[in-house]
Write an enzyme that holds these catalytic residues in place. Sequence first.
Site, PDB file in Angstrom:
ATOM      1  N   TRP A 143      -2.977  -2.126  -1.455  1.00 33.28           N
ATOM      2  CA  TRP A 143      -2.637  -3.523  -1.831  1.00 33.28           C
ATOM      3  C   TRP A 143      -3.338  -4.564  -0.859  1.00 33.28           C
ATOM      4  O   TRP A 143      -3.002  -4.503   0.311  1.00 33.28           O
ATOM      5  CB  TRP A 143      -1.088  -3.918  -1.987  1.00 33.28           C
ATOM      6  CG  TRP A 143      -0.708  -5.137  -1.910  1.00 33.28           C
ATOM      7  CD1 TRP A 143      -0.052  -6.145  -0.962  1.00 33.28           C
ATOM      8  CD2 TRP A 143      -0.206  -5.905  -3.101  1.00 33.28           C
ATOM      9  NE1 TRP A 143      -0.044  -7.248  -1.415  1.00 33.28           N
ATOM     10  CE2 TRP A 143       0.387  -7.193  -2.689  1.00 33.28           C
ATOM     11  CE3 TRP A 143      -0.373  -5.656  -4.411  1.00 33.28           C
ATOM     12  CZ2 TRP A 143       0.710  -8.073  -3.618  1.00 33.28           C
ATOM     13  CZ3 TRP A 143       0.118  -6.674  -5.347  1.00 33.28           C
ATOM     14  CH2 TRP A 143       0.596  -7.944  -4.926  1.00 33.28           C
ATOM     15  N   ARG A 162       4.516   0.574  -7.260  1.00 35.98           N
ATOM     16  CA  ARG A 162       4.675  -0.431  -6.039  1.00 35.98           C
ATOM     17  C   ARG A 162       3.713  -1.505  -6.117  1.00 35.98           C
ATOM     18  O   ARG A 162       3.740  -2.604  -5.402  1.00 35.98           O
ATOM     19  CB  ARG A 162       4.429   0.346  -4.539  1.00 35.98           C
ATOM     20  CG  ARG A 162       5.509   1.216  -4.208  1.00 35.98           C
ATOM     21  CD  ARG A 162       5.030   2.234  -3.233  1.00 35.98           C
ATOM     22  NE  ARG A 162       4.685   1.455  -1.886  1.00 35.98           N
ATOM     23  CZ  ARG A 162       5.336   1.453  -0.890  1.00 35.98           C
ATOM     24  NH1 ARG A 162       6.619   1.996  -1.238  1.00 35.98           N
ATOM     25  NH2 ARG A 162       5.423   0.843   0.241  1.00 35.98           N
ATOM     26  N   LYS A 184       6.435 -11.600 -15.922  1.00 38.08           N
ATOM     27  CA  LYS A 184       6.380 -11.810 -14.273  1.00 38.08           C
ATOM     28  C   LYS A 184       5.260 -12.814 -13.886  1.00 38.08           C
ATOM     29  O   LYS A 184       5.474 -13.526 -12.882  1.00 38.08           O
ATOM     30  CB  LYS A 184       6.120 -10.460 -13.661  1.00 38.08           C
ATOM     31  CG  LYS A 184       5.922 -10.406 -12.059  1.00 38.08           C
ATOM     32  CD  LYS A 184       7.272 -10.648 -11.469  1.00 38.08           C
ATOM     33  CE  LYS A 184       7.090 -10.995 -10.001  1.00 38.08           C
ATOM     34  NZ  LYS A 184       8.273 -11.722  -9.130  1.00 38.08           N
ATOM     35  N   GLU A 195      17.207 -23.384  -7.212  1.00 34.76           N
ATOM     36  CA  GLU A 195      16.798 -22.305  -6.968  1.00 34.76           C
ATOM     37  C   GLU A 195      17.761 -21.184  -7.531  1.00 34.76           C
ATOM     38  O   GLU A 195      17.758 -20.190  -8.235  1.00 34.76           O
ATOM     39  CB  GLU A 195      15.967 -21.784  -5.734  1.00 34.76           C
ATOM     40  CG  GLU A 195      15.875 -20.397  -5.735  1.00 34.76           C
ATOM     41  CD  GLU A 195      14.805 -19.676  -6.302  1.00 34.76           C
ATOM     42  OE1 GLU A 195      14.066 -20.451  -7.346  1.00 34.76           O
ATOM     43  OE2 GLU A 195      14.556 -18.445  -6.463  1.00 34.76           O
ATOM     44  N   GLU A 205      18.493 -17.428 -15.033  1.00 38.33           N
ATOM     45  CA  GLU A 205      17.229 -16.314 -15.848  1.00 38.33           C
ATOM     46  C   GLU A 205      17.712 -15.063 -15.782  1.00 38.33           C
ATOM     47  O   GLU A 205      17.070 -14.151 -16.560  1.00 38.33           O
ATOM     48  CB  GLU A 205      15.930 -16.519 -14.814  1.00 38.33           C
ATOM     49  CG  GLU A 205      16.005 -16.207 -13.264  1.00 38.33           C
ATOM     50  CD  GLU A 205      14.571 -16.487 -13.040  1.00 38.33           C
ATOM     51  OE1 GLU A 205      13.408 -16.606 -13.446  1.00 38.33           O
ATOM     52  OE2 GLU A 205      14.300 -16.476 -11.666  1.00 38.33           O
ATOM     53  N   HIS A 218      26.397 -40.196 -10.699  1.00 38.12           N
ATOM     54  CA  HIS A 218      25.300 -40.661 -11.666  1.00 38.12           C
ATOM     55  C   HIS A 218      25.502 -39.899 -13.194  1.00 38.12           C
ATOM     56  O   HIS A 218      24.323 -40.486 -13.787  1.00 38.12           O
ATOM     57  CB  HIS A 218      23.937 -40.873 -10.846  1.00 38.12           C
ATOM     58  CG  HIS A 218      23.955 -41.988  -9.814  1.00 38.12           C
ATOM     59  ND1 HIS A 218      24.128 -43.245  -9.722  1.00 38.12           N
ATOM     60  CD2 HIS A 218      23.917 -41.287  -8.625  1.00 38.12           C
ATOM     61  CE1 HIS A 218      23.865 -43.429  -8.714  1.00 38.12           C
ATOM     62  NE2 HIS A 218      24.008 -42.505  -7.864  1.00 38.12           N
ATOM     63  N   CYS A 222       0.949  -1.382   0.123  1.00 37.55           N
ATOM     64  CA  CYS A 222       0.121   0.044   0.029  1.00 37.55           C
ATOM     65  C   CYS A 222       0.955   1.130  -0.016  1.00 37.55           C
ATOM     66  O   CYS A 222       1.964   1.313   0.496  1.00 37.55           O
ATOM     67  CB  CYS A 222      -0.870   0.035   1.024  1.00 37.55           C
ATOM     68  SG  CYS A 222      -1.798  -1.597   1.325  1.00 37.55           S
ATOM     69  N   ASN A 274      -1.111   1.799   6.106  1.00 37.65           N
ATOM     70  CA  ASN A 274      -0.253   0.717   5.481  1.00 37.65           C
ATOM     71  C   ASN A 274      -0.058  -0.278   6.777  1.00 37.65           C
ATOM     72  O   ASN A 274       0.256   0.199   7.664  1.00 37.65           O
ATOM     73  CB  ASN A 274       0.844   1.280   5.172  1.00 37.65           C
ATOM     74  CG  ASN A 274       0.712   1.860   3.814  1.00 37.65           C
ATOM     75  OD1 ASN A 274      -0.278   2.068   3.246  1.00 37.65           O
ATOM     76  ND2 ASN A 274       1.640   2.396   3.034  1.00 37.65           N
ATOM     77  N   GLY A 275      -0.159  -1.428   6.445  1.00 35.54           N
ATOM     78  CA  GLY A 275       0.306  -2.413   7.428  1.00 35.54           C
ATOM     79  C   GLY A 275      -0.940  -3.368   7.955  1.00 35.54           C
ATOM     80  O   GLY A 275      -1.854  -3.538   7.327  1.00 35.54           O
ATOM     81  N   LYS A 302      18.210 -18.769 -10.390  1.00 36.11           N
ATOM     82  CA  LYS A 302      18.301 -17.093 -10.299  1.00 36.11           C
ATOM     83  C   LYS A 302      19.400 -16.996 -11.379  1.00 36.11           C
ATOM     84  O   LYS A 302      19.141 -16.090 -12.083  1.00 36.11           O
ATOM     85  CB  LYS A 302      18.679 -16.979  -8.908  1.00 36.11           C
ATOM     86  CG  LYS A 302      17.478 -16.762  -7.996  1.00 36.11           C
ATOM     87  CD  LYS A 302      16.496 -15.845  -8.254  1.00 36.11           C
ATOM     88  CE  LYS A 302      15.457 -16.313  -9.025  1.00 36.11           C
ATOM     89  NZ  LYS A 302      14.330 -16.853  -8.673  1.00 36.11           N
TER      90      LYS A 302
HETATM   91  O1  M6R Z   1       3.537 -16.257 -10.086  1.00 33.82           O
HETATM   92  P1  M6R Z   1       3.947 -17.886  -9.523  1.00 33.82           P
HETATM   93  O2  M6R Z   1       4.754 -17.968  -8.373  1.00 33.82           O
HETATM   94  O3  M6R Z   1       3.010 -18.956  -9.728  1.00 33.82           O
HETATM   95  O4  M6R Z   1       5.008 -18.039 -10.959  1.00 33.82           O
HETATM   96  C1  M6R Z   1       5.614 -19.162 -10.985  1.00 33.82           C
HETATM   97  C2  M6R Z   1       7.286 -19.108 -11.771  1.00 33.82           C
HETATM   98  O5  M6R Z   1       6.638 -18.604 -13.138  1.00 33.82           O
HETATM   99  C3  M6R Z   1       7.885 -18.202 -11.397  1.00 33.82           C
HETATM  100  O6  M6R Z   1       8.266 -18.468 -10.101  1.00 33.82           O
HETATM  101  C4  M6R Z   1       9.052 -18.038 -12.084  1.00 33.82           C
HETATM  102  O7  M6R Z   1      10.053 -19.143 -12.013  1.00 33.82           O
HETATM  103  C5  M6R Z   1      10.434 -16.922 -11.834  1.00 33.82           C
HETATM  104  N1  M6R Z   1      10.705 -16.327 -12.977  1.00 33.82           N
HETATM  105  C6  M6R Z   1      11.238 -17.365 -10.852  1.00 33.82           C
HETATM  106  O8  M6R Z   1      12.158 -16.200 -10.649  1.00 33.82           O
END
Ligand code: M6R
Length: 612
Positions: free
Chosen positions: A74, A27, A607, A485, A492, A508, A2, A100-101, A489
Amino acid sequence: MCGIVGYIGKNQARPILLEGLRRLEYRGYDSAGVAVLDGDTINNFKVKGRVAELEKILANQDLEGSIGIAHTRWATHGEPSQKNAHPHSDGEGNVFVVHNGIIENYKTLKTNLEKEGHKFSSDTDTEVIAHLVSKFLKSGDDLEQAVRKSLRLIKGAYALLVMAKSEPETLIAARFSSPLRIGVGADQLIIASDPSAILNYTSQLVTLGDGEIAVIKGTDYAISSLVGGGTIDKEIEEIEWDLTEAEKGGYDHFMLKEIMEQPETVRNTLRGRLISEEGKAVLGGLSRVEDKLRQIERITVVACGTASYAALIGEYMLEEYAGIPTEVCVSSEFRYRKAVIDPKKEAVLVLSQSGETADTLAVIKEVKEKGVLTIGIANVTGSSIAKETDAGIYNHAGPEIGVASTKVFVSQLTVLSLLTLFLGRQRQMSVTMGKRITEELLKIPEYISTILKTNQSILEIAEKYKDYNDFFFLGRKYNFPIALEGALKLKEISYIHAEGGSSGELKHGPIAMIDENFPTVFVCPKDSVYEKNISNIEEVKARKGKIIAVATEGDEEIKKIADEVFYIPKTLEMLTPILAVVPLQLLAYHVATLKDCDVDKPRNLAKSVTVE
Ligand code: M6R
């Protein structure tokens, strides 16, 4: 998250408030509103949707006046809607509040106020503040006293602005755990949760501290402590950020800002959800299905990408501490599998930051048709996944703007720990174990802060390794998904080839790739599989592979075999992933920025993946 803007001064409030709201749009929000005092009326306009919608409505309205408050919401309590948008009022057109909060004890306060005859018109926690202030004003207090008394009754986090028709010269600002600043101009004061709403008008800012209240009249303000009274002299800071920098909180990228705010993210995710003395978690969103959950004998967790790695860690937690057999499957596979699920004994848990991921939504639809209980963990309130699931838990992580998920991943792990505690205590988990998990969870924000302080040394390591073309990320048990992960990161946002996997699988096949040009990041805290990881590190070392280790503070031995070490504080094994991911986020971030990649908007990625 928010956003708040307030104005008091010699000019018209409306353009400054609306400009402030536009500045806060980055935001993320779902509704917006503004209230301005005009003579003996406070005019209040709210919309579900964009600030542009609000402006359209206001185009045909008189909104004169030089004192006002505005907000972008939000949603946390209550879905995104016009009635839940701020400002909220006491229902009598006197008191107006933006906040906010989260008010943790709002339900009790609301019930008590309703018994006294107060009528509520929204589902929000914020509305109780307006009613409380109104109640104290009626008992003879002035606005400052009424706000002070109200805040003494409130548990939780807040940044808020209050105005009242009955005291037309005054605006009250107060803060606890949620930021609020006063911009000091020559003939006006602009109060906002974020400097970006202020910097267009002045670079002179005063920051309210936790537990402080500001009484603002005309262009004067007096700050004092909420408990002790007594004026506090505050220095005016000169903030020389440009507006783009301000949106990013002074950081170069949203991703870095989001990594850096993770201590606060975990605090917000945990807020009001732990009963330390009983070693229990309170998850309001599950109350409707609490009894059903007691009967569940198996859980399938479904998610995509980063959320699916959080799910894998959840699998280890739920099996070890709640004793519930758990299976994880990525949504895109699950939806086409002929999965066998018994609706009487099983539940499907879905995780999604956006709450809009198409494959995950398809899974919910499919299993609901079979009568299976669905539980959602989502960050975006009112999102499709939040609506479609039978019950759920919100992350309360605030908007994540960087495409690469960071703070929401950490929040997802925090929620999964809470869920494990909740389900475990419904079953055989002892009070002692419950308390142990509770205690450690409360320390996590501080532990993350400790790791974030090592940012500079992570940058130096990133400089050394940025030109390698390939990386392995390996880990075991709870930290096997962290290896996945860490690799995701890096790839990507830097476009470097990175593979994540389980250390035990090295022999393996993957070990064939190792040579001096293929560094391996080993996630190997001092846990139950530490020795096994060390053997794998030796195997890589013997083939001249460079080693970057994520290890537990105090582990001096690891320095003898690893080329670089990122240290994390010691915690319970099930919580180590929440810490271990942080240096890997920073490593990926620095490598990518050193290679001039657009970390907030990596190529080819969205996103929210709303198509299959
Ligand atoms: O909005 P979601 O958490 O469902 O999205 C899932 C994936 O698309 C998301 O985590 C994606 O792997 C990101 N790019 C990771 O950084």
